[in-house]
Design an enzyme around this catalytic site. Structure first.
Site: not given
Ligand code: SF4
Ligand code: SAM
Ligand code: DTB
Length: 351
Positions: A59, A134
């Site tokens: 991510c 969801c």
């Molecule tokens: Fe990515 Fe969601 Fe993890 Fe933040 S919480 S690093 S946006 S997967």
């Protein structure tokens, strides 16, 4: 008039009022929370949601708590978007184990428009199994939210995560306002809102109060409020964070219940590290939803059979899905209509 006000729900809480709740003697706080809970819910039912990571790791965001950020070396194997067959297989297993909602999560900043058709197909197929759906895919534009809603997505999860003031210490790649904008797009699309946060990240009590204030003062309370205890994952900047006092965690649940009386409050991540007594106390404080699956997105969760044993020992039953309730209601209405028709017919003949 705001929708909340018509139901005597407040969305003008001040932080001081919320801190006064946190400051109550523990038993007084729990009694107040349990009283509110009983006025709004069956206290012996808990809603069960199963999680599946449909796209794991790599991510681009920098959320300090998250094992899926590409910026931290957590040894997590990366996966592309799952094939729909795998998703349906997992959803069937979730349904068979007694879950009522299937939550699909992706390690994205936001979905690419090119991914939307595959996502829509997942929503349709999972819903056709009779499960509530969801998703949590990151930020959504207004158009994307509309598309997901049209495909039949019941809930969208997007957390505020923490207070507005502490937020910048945790995430720098998207703003608190970005999160509010996504929540507003989700609301406008007609989907139900699932939004909560994480505690145990080194925040102060005023930040826990600030998180709950942010949620309770939204134009309409989230339908579902996940309260996560930080899962400390090696390789993330939060791997060595100090433990939060368990009673402070229970207080956070209780205050969430009091501020948002009609919302489901989910005892969310972190249950693997909690003993059964602590989980029972969270239910007493007004939590009425859990993640029921051996794995959260990437980290372990209690096994389904140990959860069932715990619920049994507490005399708590899994709540039926709204789809199942609707089907039962439709069946009852149909029986009633047939019975009335037969009676009408008898009266007609008798007359
Ligand atoms: Fe990515 Fe969601 Fe993890 Fe933040 S919480 S690093 S946006 S997967
Ligand atoms: N990438 C999307 C996003 O962040 O909006 C969706 C998936 S993200 C993993 C969903 C939520 O999981 C986060 O907002 C955070 O609240 C929670 N979460 C992630 N890592 C966690 C951890 N280590 N402990 C507790 N909760 C966590
Ligand atoms: C939420 O509030 N908690 C869930 C769900 N929404 C997506 C995620 C918890 C993730 C815990 C860390 C992991 O397993 O990766």
């Amino acid at each position: 008039m705001l929708a909340n006000q018509t139901q005597n729900l407040r969305n003008n809480w001040s932080r001081d009022e919320i801190l006064c709740l946190f400051d109550l003697p523990f038993n007084d706080l729990l009694f107040q929370a349990q009283t509110v809970h009983r006025q709004n819910f069956n206290p012996n039912e808990v809603q069960l949601s199963t999680l599946l990571s449909i796209k794991t790791g790599a991510c681009p965001e920098d959320c300090k708590y998250c094992p899926q950020s590409a910026r931290y070396d957590t040894g997590l194997p990366k996966e592309k978007l799952l094939q729909i067959e795998k998703v349906v297989e997992a959803a069937k297993a979730a349904k068979a184990s007694g879950s009522s909602r299937f939550c699909m999560g992706a390690a994205w900043r936001s979905p690419h428009d090119r991914d939307i058709p595959a996502i829509e197909a997942m929503i349709r197929e999972v819903r056709d199994l009779g499960l509530e759906t969801c998703m949590t895919l990151g930020m959504l534009s207004e158009t994307q939210a509309e598309k997901l809603s049209e495909a039949g997505l019941d809930y969208y999860n997007h957390n505020l995560d923490t207070s507005k003031e502490f937020y910048g210490d945790i995430i720098t790649t998207r703003t608190y306002q970005d999160r509010l904008d996504t929540l507003s797009n989700v609301r406008k699309s007609g989907m139900k809102v699932c939004s909560g946060g994480i505690v145990g990240m080194g925040e102060e009590q005023k930040d826990r109060a600030g998180l709950l204030m942010g949620l309770a003062n939204l134009p309409k309370h989230p339908d579902s409020v996940p309260i996560n205890m930080l899962v400390k994952v090696a390789g993330t900047p939060m791997e060595a964070e100090e433990d939060l006092d368990p009673f402070e965690f229970i207080r956070t649940i209780a205050v969430a219940r009091i501020l948002m009386p009609k919302s489901y409050v989910r005892l969310s991540a972190g249950r693997e590290e909690m003993n059964e007594q602590m989980q029972a106390m969270a239910f007493m404080a007004g939590a009425n939803s859990i993640f029921y699956c051996d794995k959260l997105l990437t980290t372990p969760n209690p096994k389904a059979n140990s959860d069932m044993q715990l619920l049994n020992r507490l005399g708590i039953s899994p709540e039926k899905s709204s789809i199942e309730k609707d089907n039962q209601q439709q069946e009852a209405d149909l029986h009633q209509a047939i019975a009335e028709q037969q009676t009408d017919h008898l009266f007609y003949r008798a007359g």
